[in-house]
Scaffold this motif. Structure first.
Motif, PDB file in Angstrom:
ATOM      1  N   GLY A 134      87.402  72.258 -29.150  1.00 42.61           N
ATOM      2  CA  GLY A 134      87.382  71.216 -28.131  1.00 42.61           C
ATOM      3  C   GLY A 134      86.808  71.769 -26.845  1.00 42.61           C
ATOM      4  N   PRO A 135      86.727  70.937 -25.813  1.00 48.98           N
ATOM      5  CA  PRO A 135      86.125  71.374 -24.554  1.00 48.98           C
ATOM      6  C   PRO A 135      86.816  72.612 -23.971  1.00 48.98           C
ATOM      7  CG  PRO A 135      86.444  69.001 -24.552  1.00 48.98           C
ATOM      8  CD  PRO A 135      87.129  69.526 -25.778  1.00 48.98           C
ATOM      9  N   ASP A 136      85.993  73.552 -23.536  1.00 42.60           N
ATOM     10  CA  ASP A 136      86.432  74.760 -22.831  1.00 42.60           C
ATOM     11  C   ASP A 136      87.440  75.607 -23.614  1.00 42.60           C
ATOM     12  OD1 ASP A 136      84.778  74.093 -20.649  1.00 42.60           O
ATOM     13  OD2 ASP A 136      86.320  72.755 -19.854  1.00 42.60           O
ATOM     14  N   THR A 137      87.262  75.691 -24.932  1.00 46.60           N
ATOM     15  CA  THR A 137      88.151  76.496 -25.778  1.00 46.60           C
ATOM     16  C   THR A 137      87.410  77.633 -26.474  1.00 46.60           C
ATOM     17  OG1 THR A 137      87.846  75.006 -27.666  1.00 46.60           O
ATOM     18  CG2 THR A 137      89.734  74.570 -26.209  1.00 46.60           C
ATOM     19  N   ASN A 138      86.317  78.097 -25.891  1.00 44.18           N
ATOM     20  CA  ASN A 138      85.578  79.208 -26.485  1.00 44.18           C
ATOM     21  C   ASN A 138      86.464  80.440 -26.573  1.00 44.18           C
ATOM     22  OD1 ASN A 138      82.828  78.005 -26.602  1.00 44.18           O
ATOM     23  ND2 ASN A 138      83.194  77.812 -24.402  1.00 44.18           N
ATOM     24  N   GLY A 139      86.304  81.189 -27.649  1.00 45.66           N
ATOM     25  CA  GLY A 139      87.066  82.415 -27.846  1.00 45.66           C
ATOM     26  C   GLY A 139      86.173  83.466 -28.457  1.00 45.66           C
ATOM     27  N   SER A 140      86.369  83.730 -29.758  1.00 49.94           N
ATOM     28  CA  SER A 140      85.582  84.766 -30.434  1.00 49.94           C
ATOM     29  C   SER A 140      84.719  84.215 -31.565  1.00 49.94           C
ATOM     30  CB  SER A 140      86.512  85.834 -31.007  1.00 49.94           C
ATOM     31  OG  SER A 140      87.406  85.259 -31.952  1.00 49.94           O
ATOM     32  N   GLN A 141      85.007  83.014 -32.041  1.00 49.31           N
ATOM     33  CA  GLN A 141      84.283  82.514 -33.208  1.00 49.31           C
ATOM     34  C   GLN A 141      82.912  81.960 -32.811  1.00 49.31           C
ATOM     35  OE1 GLN A 141      86.506  80.243 -36.105  1.00 49.31           O
ATOM     36  NE2 GLN A 141      88.435  81.018 -35.246  1.00 49.31           N
ATOM     37  N   PHE A 142      81.948  82.261 -33.655  1.00 48.94           N
ATOM     38  CA  PHE A 142      80.571  81.841 -33.414  1.00 48.94           C
ATOM     39  C   PHE A 142      79.949  81.410 -34.730  1.00 48.94           C
ATOM     40  CE2 PHE A 142      80.722  86.358 -34.255  1.00 48.94           C
ATOM     41  CZ  PHE A 142      79.680  86.581 -35.143  1.00 48.94           C
ATOM     42  N   PHE A 143      78.820  80.711 -34.644  1.00 53.73           N
ATOM     43  CA  PHE A 143      78.127  80.335 -35.870  1.00 53.73           C
ATOM     44  C   PHE A 143      76.639  80.597 -35.752  1.00 53.73           C
ATOM     45  CE2 PHE A 143      78.633  76.327 -33.506  1.00 53.73           C
ATOM     46  CZ  PHE A 143      77.374  75.735 -33.568  1.00 53.73           C
ATOM     47  N   LEU A 144      76.057  80.897 -36.930  1.00 52.96           N
ATOM     48  CA  LEU A 144      74.634  81.178 -37.072  1.00 52.96           C
ATOM     49  C   LEU A 144      74.032  80.046 -37.886  1.00 52.96           C
ATOM     50  CD1 LEU A 144      75.965  84.438 -38.275  1.00 52.96           C
ATOM     51  CD2 LEU A 144      74.340  84.571 -36.413  1.00 52.96           C
ATOM     52  N   VAL A 145      73.017  79.408 -37.351  1.00 51.57           N
ATOM     53  CA  VAL A 145      72.405  78.246 -37.998  1.00 51.57           C
ATOM     54  C   VAL A 145      71.269  78.722 -38.898  1.00 51.57           C
ATOM     55  CG1 VAL A 145      71.285  76.020 -37.622  1.00 51.57           C
ATOM     56  CG2 VAL A 145      72.992  76.850 -35.974  1.00 51.57           C
ATOM     57  N   TYR A 146      71.386  78.447 -40.216  1.00 50.15           N
ATOM     58  CA  TYR A 146      70.335  78.892 -41.135  1.00 50.15           C
ATOM     59  C   TYR A 146      69.391  77.769 -41.550  1.00 50.15           C
ATOM     60  CZ  TYR A 146      73.297  77.226 -45.007  1.00 50.15           C
ATOM     61  OH  TYR A 146      74.061  76.465 -45.846  1.00 50.15           O
ATOM     62  N   ALA A 147      69.692  76.536 -41.188  1.00 49.95           N
ATOM     63  CA  ALA A 147      68.777  75.398 -41.367  1.00 49.95           C
ATOM     64  C   ALA A 147      69.111  74.404 -40.258  1.00 49.95           C
ATOM     65  CB  ALA A 147      68.950  74.755 -42.740  1.00 49.95           C
ATOM     66  N   ASP A 148      68.090  73.730 -39.761  1.00 50.35           N
ATOM     67  CA  ASP A 148      68.315  72.773 -38.677  1.00 50.35           C
ATOM     68  C   ASP A 148      69.555  71.935 -38.963  1.00 50.35           C
ATOM     69  OD1 ASP A 148      65.988  73.769 -37.620  1.00 50.35           O
ATOM     70  OD2 ASP A 148      64.866  71.894 -37.726  1.00 50.35           O
ATOM     71  N   SER A 149      70.420  71.801 -37.960  1.00 48.88           N
ATOM     72  CA  SER A 149      71.688  71.097 -38.123  1.00 48.88           C
ATOM     73  C   SER A 149      71.854  70.072 -37.006  1.00 48.88           C
ATOM     74  CB  SER A 149      72.851  72.086 -38.096  1.00 48.88           C
ATOM     75  OG  SER A 149      72.774  72.965 -39.208  1.00 48.88           O
ATOM     76  N   ALA A 150      72.483  68.953 -37.329  1.00 41.93           N
ATOM     77  CA  ALA A 150      72.705  67.868 -36.374  1.00 41.93           C
ATOM     78  C   ALA A 150      74.153  67.899 -35.900  1.00 41.93           C
ATOM     79  CB  ALA A 150      72.386  66.524 -37.022  1.00 41.93           C
ATOM     80  N   LEU A 151      74.336  68.241 -34.636  1.00 40.14           N
ATOM     81  CA  LEU A 151      75.671  68.349 -34.047  1.00 40.14           C
ATOM     82  C   LEU A 151      75.681  67.689 -32.673  1.00 40.14           C
ATOM     83  CD1 LEU A 151      76.203  72.145 -34.748  1.00 40.14           C
ATOM     84  CD2 LEU A 151      77.512  70.312 -35.796  1.00 40.14           C
ATOM     85  N   ARG A 152      76.859  67.261 -32.252  1.00 40.33           N
ATOM     86  CA  ARG A 152      76.985  66.838 -30.861  1.00 40.33           C
ATOM     87  C   ARG A 152      76.723  68.078 -30.001  1.00 40.33           C
ATOM     88  NH1 ARG A 152      79.060  61.825 -30.354  1.00 40.33           N
ATOM     89  NH2 ARG A 152      80.034  60.933 -32.206  1.00 40.33           N
ATOM     90  N   PRO A 153      76.161  67.925 -28.813  1.00 36.65           N
ATOM     91  CA  PRO A 153      75.843  69.101 -27.989  1.00 36.65           C
ATOM     92  C   PRO A 153      77.081  69.673 -27.296  1.00 36.65           C
ATOM     93  CG  PRO A 153      75.161  67.114 -26.870  1.00 36.65           C
ATOM     94  CD  PRO A 153      75.667  66.684 -28.228  1.00 36.65           C
ATOM     95  N   ASP A 154      78.093  69.973 -28.093  1.00 39.82           N
ATOM     96  CA  ASP A 154      79.384  70.450 -27.606  1.00 39.82           C
ATOM     97  C   ASP A 154      79.598  71.939 -27.846  1.00 39.82           C
ATOM     98  OD1 ASP A 154      79.891  67.791 -27.003  1.00 39.82           O
ATOM     99  OD2 ASP A 154      81.054  67.434 -28.828  1.00 39.82           O
ATOM    100  N   TYR A 155      78.544  72.648 -28.232  1.00 37.79           N
ATOM    101  CA  TYR A 155      78.668  74.052 -28.609  1.00 37.79           C
ATOM    102  C   TYR A 155      77.694  74.889 -27.788  1.00 37.79           C
ATOM    103  CZ  TYR A 155      81.049  71.678 -32.348  1.00 37.79           C
ATOM    104  OH  TYR A 155      81.900  70.858 -33.036  1.00 37.79           O
ATOM    105  N   THR A 156      78.212  75.902 -27.137  1.00 40.18           N
ATOM    106  CA  THR A 156      77.410  76.771 -26.290  1.00 40.18           C
ATOM    107  C   THR A 156      76.413  77.562 -27.123  1.00 40.18           C
ATOM    108  OG1 THR A 156      79.188  76.981 -24.675  1.00 40.18           O
ATOM    109  CG2 THR A 156      77.524  78.727 -24.690  1.00 40.18           C
ATOM    110  N   VAL A 157      75.143  77.423 -26.794  1.00 43.22           N
ATOM    111  CA  VAL A 157      74.089  78.228 -27.415  1.00 43.22           C
ATOM    112  C   VAL A 157      73.925  79.474 -26.554  1.00 43.22           C
ATOM    113  CG1 VAL A 157      71.639  78.351 -27.992  1.00 43.22           C
ATOM    114  CG2 VAL A 157      72.918  76.228 -28.392  1.00 43.22           C
TER     115      VAL A 157
END
Length: 184
Positions: A134-157
């Motif tokens: 949710g908003p402002d809950t960044n911690g240690s988990q991250f993701f690597l995109v291996y094919a174009d993905s459609a997401l709400r722009p709620d994730y810090t790049v």
């Protein structure tokens, strides 16, 4: 300042102090790191100008060996969501560093052509972004995109995956996911 905030209700999976929070968090330049996996190396370029607090936290966790011998606990293989999620030493998807910090959301992602509502954006192949709860809950988990993905722009790049790293991600993704009764 980044405002790293302890989360006593959600303690660290591995002991790690709060990152330093200098008045002048470095906001320029790139940092190269390598994520060593049992499938091969994944080279990452962290972008301080896109997400200075996120890069600072990621490097802090790396220096404190928080990510060492940590499984990547989630692989998605949907046509609109193709990511490998890592960064939880417990391997459950619910563990973190015992702190959180604010979002540094992207503003320049193109609209996802698969979303007629226009709410989702394209997180392109090779994107490195923070997972959150949710908003402002960044911690240690991250993701690597291996094919174009459609997401709400709620994730810090906060960076990108290099060509050799994408080849490693492709090998991991080719292994597929095991269907379950809950998620066929």
């Amino acid at each position: 300042p980044c405002g790293y905030t302890a989360t006593p209700d959600d303690p660290a999976v591995r002991p790690v102090p709060l990152p330093p929070d200098p008045r002048g968090t470095p906001g320029k330049g790139q940092v190269r790191v390598t994520l060593d996996t049992n499938h091969g190396p994944i080279g990452l370029t962290l972008d301080r100008s896109a997400a200075p607090c996120t890069v600072q936290s990621f490097l802090h966790l790396t220096r404190h060996r928080f990510y060492d011998r940590t499984p990547c606990h989630r692989l998605t293989a949907y046509p609109t969501l193709s990511v490998l999620q890592c960064g939880d030493p417990s391997g459950t998807g619910s563990g973190g560093p015992g702190y959180r910090y604010r979002d540094e959301l992207p503003t320049d992602l193109p609209p996802a052509p698969t979303d007629p509502t226009g709410a989702r954006r394209v997180y392109a192949r090779g994107t490195l972004a923070m997972a959150n709860a949710g908003p402002d809950t960044n911690g240690s988990q991250f993701f690597l995109v291996y094919a174009d993905s459609a997401l709400r722009p709620d994730y810090t790049v906060f960076g990108s995956v290099d060509a050799a790293g994408l080849a490693t991600l492709d090998r991991i993704a080719a292994g597929g996911v095991a269907p379950t009764a809950e998620d066929p």
